[in-house]
Every structure is written in structure tokens, then in C-alpha cells.
Enzyme design. Structure first.
Site, PDB file in Angstrom:
ATOM      1  CG  HIS A 250      -2.929 -12.672  -1.946  1.00  0.00           C
ATOM      2  ND1 HIS A 250      -1.933 -11.737  -1.818  1.00  0.00           N
ATOM      3  CD2 HIS A 250      -4.090 -11.977  -1.978  1.00  0.00           C
ATOM      4  CE1 HIS A 250      -2.461 -10.530  -1.760  1.00  0.00           C
ATOM      5  NE2 HIS A 250      -3.764 -10.647  -1.862  1.00  0.00           N
TER       6      HIS A 250
ATOM      7  CB  THR B 230      -0.430  -4.217  -8.074  1.00  0.00           C
ATOM      8  OG1 THR B 230      -0.850  -3.096  -7.294  1.00  0.00           O
ATOM      9  CG2 THR B 230       1.042  -4.071  -8.402  1.00  0.00           C
ATOM     10  CB  ALA B 231      -2.048  -9.030  -9.959  1.00  0.00           C
TER      11      ALA B 231
ATOM     12  CE  LYS C 275      -2.642  -4.444   1.312  1.00  0.00           C
ATOM     13  NZ  LYS C 275      -2.565  -5.685   2.097  1.00  0.00           N
ATOM     14  CB  VAL C 276      -6.671   0.226  -2.331  1.00  0.00           C
ATOM     15  CG1 VAL C 276      -7.922   0.675  -1.594  1.00  0.00           C
ATOM     16  CG2 VAL C 276      -5.566   1.282  -2.239  1.00  0.00           C
ATOM     17  CB  SER C 277      -4.679  -2.769  -6.066  1.00  0.00           C
ATOM     18  OG  SER C 277      -3.686  -2.817  -7.061  1.00  0.00           O
TER      19      SER C 277
END
Length: 297
Positions: free
Chosen positions: A168, A124-125, A70-72
């Protein structure tokens, strides 16, 4: 970073070796992968699970260290030569974007030349923040300081930094720190594109081959649907790894980040990913994707 020994079991794949997967201990990931990690998805490849925050899994992907991660979405331009984007299992949504927090009320223009803490520059943020700042902060922000996620809100509160970019569960807890939301990156993205917010992606090693990749996508899709069908089944796994999070916050977290895009990216999901990376490449934030880089087998 921790390894979940309970998720290990024997397998007939790769000569008996379970697939090595890394994802975060956040409730959305443990909710999605609970059934698969614990052998309840019929016919699914066995998993050897490592828990790591997404800034670590991004680095793991760049070094090619795991079979599935799981990655950005922001890291895809650097890893899609080795990994394929799975069309399910990740996190996109609406009303769930990162927030820019400050110690007191203010305007976007107040961030000009100021120090902003971010959890990662390969997230992504961060891309959403930079795209927002390019239009909303005249002259741009000042120093960008990378801090561990859990240190950002205390740093803003203490005045060590002028603002912090949070993700989050901080959406639900920042007011406990007496902080103010200066801007919502998700609101800005949705207002300017009409698309969902692409946050976390599931990728798998291309060398596994097309048949195996399709099997992984099917397993991820089945796992999330099993979690929806019986939410209580995943609760022990979710709460065991939720880092002392209040169960109600964990439920909010899951409700926000696990949605129809988790089961299938679909047309809007792929458009969101392409849109983010195309815009970011135009700003010089990421390399441009070659044609077909996002295509699944």
C-alpha cells in the site's frame, strides 16, 4: 477494527437486516464503497460496514463471519467453499506490487538466512514474496516474522529485522524512513507472467444465492463508477478513515489500486488470480483449487 455507524440504514433484504461487510480503511476501499455504503447506489442492498485491516478480514472469512468481505487473494483456497469471488470491487494492477525494504542497499542474495518481517502469512504479498525468494534468494530466507503493517518499516530501520515486506502507501513513504527498496515483487511478477498483480478480492457468502450475488456485483461495479464520475463525493469518507494519511498520498493510493480491474476482473484479471494460486499451490504454499472454484454465478 471499527464499525461505521453512518453506513447503517434500514433495508428490505434479509428481513430488514443490512448485509454485513468488512473492508479496510485504506483509500482504495473507501473510495470504491463510498457510494454504496452511503445509500447512493440505486436499488443496492444496504450495508453494515466494519473496518478492519486485511489480515483481520482474512481470518473473518475463514471463520465465515461476514456476508461480504475484502480479503487477500491468497486466502481464497481456504474460503471458496463458503464464499464466491465477485468479478469486481477488488484490487489488481500493474506497477503496484509489494516491496522488500532494507536499511541499506544490497542484493537479493543478501537475504539468505535473514529475518524478514511480513504483514501476514495469508496475504498475496507473502505469496509473491515467497515465489520471488524461491528463484532469487539461494538457500531461501531465514525466519519470517509477522508484524503489524505499521511496525514493519520502523523494525527495518532499527535493525530488529533484516528486511521488511510492505504494501500500500509504503510505496510512497519508505524513503522517509531512510530505507532502500531491495526488490519490487510486482515487477518480478509482471516480468515473469505478463499479468497484473492480484492483491485484494471481494467475496460474498454463497448462501445468499445466485440472484443476490449478481445484485452485489452490480452494486459494487456501480459504486466504483460513481466514484470515478464524481471523485470529490467520496473525499470526506476517504480522508476520515485514511489514518492521518496525507491527502496527496491518498490520491496516489487510489490512482494506483482503483483501475479497470476494479470495475471488472476480465480475462487478464482471472488469469492473474489463477496463475498466482496455481504457482503458490505448486510451491506448497496454499491448497490447490478445485475445478470451477473461481467461477461466478
Amino acid at each position: 477494527m471499527t464499525t461505521d455507524s453512518a453506513a447503517r440504514r434500514s433495508a428490505e433484504t434479509d428481513g430488514g437486516r443490512p448485509l454485513q461487510i468488512a473492508y479496510s480503511p485504506c483509500p482504495n476501499d473507501t473510495f470504491v464503497f463510498d457510494a454504496w455504503a452511503h445509500g447512493r447506489v440505486p436499488g443496492a442492498p444496504a450495508l453494515d460496514v466494519t473496518f478492519a485491516d486485511i489480515d483481520l478480514t482474512n481470518g473473518m472469512a475463514e471463520r465465515g463471519e461476514f456476508d461480504v468481505l475484502k480479503v487477500s487473494y491468497a486466502v481464497l483456497p481456504w474460503v471458496l467453499d463458503q464464499y464466491a469471488l465477485l468479478p469486481c470491487g477488488g484490487a489488481l494492477g500493474r506497477g503496484c506490487g509489494p516491496l522488500v525494504l532494507t536499511a541499506g542497499p544490497g542484493r537479493a542474495a543478501d537475504l539468505a538466512g535473514r529475518t524478514v518481517a511480513v504483514p501476514s502469512e495469508r496475504s498475496t504479498a507473502y505469496l509473491l514474496f515467497r515465489l520471488w525468494a524461491a528463484t532469487e534468494v539461494p538457500g531461501g530466507v531465514g525466519e519470517v516474522k509477522v508484524l503489524p503493517f505499521h511496525e514493519i518499516m520502523p523494525a527495518v530501520r532499527s535493525g530488529a529485522v533484516d528486511a521488511g515486506l510492505v504494501i500500500h502507501e509504503a510505496r510512497f513513504t519508505y524513503q522517509e524512513y531512510g530505507l532502500h527498496c531491495l526488490a519490487d515483487m510486482g515487477e518480478h511478477w509482471e516480468a515473469t507472467t505478463g499479468l497484473p498483480i492480484p492483491l485484494g478480492a471481494i467475496i460474498a457468502r454463497r448462501s445468499l444465492g445466485a440472484e443476490r450475488l449478481r445484485a452485489l456485483a452490480a452494486a459494487a461495479r456501480t459504486s466504483v463508477r460513481m466514484a470515478w464520475d464524481d471523485p470529490l463525493a467520496s473525499r470526506p469518507y476517504v480522508l476520515a478513515h485514511a489514518q492521518e494519511m496525507d491527502p496527496a498520498v491518498a490520491d496516489q493510493h487510489i490512482g494506483l489500486y482503483v483501475n479497470e480491474f476494479t470495475a471488472d476482473l476480465g480475462e487478464d484479471g482471472y488469469a492473474a488470480v489463477r496463475g498466482l494460486l496455481t504457482r503458490a499451490a505448486a510451491e506448497g504454499l496454499v491448497p490447490a483449487l478445485p475445478p470451477g472454484a473461481l467461477d461466478f454465478v
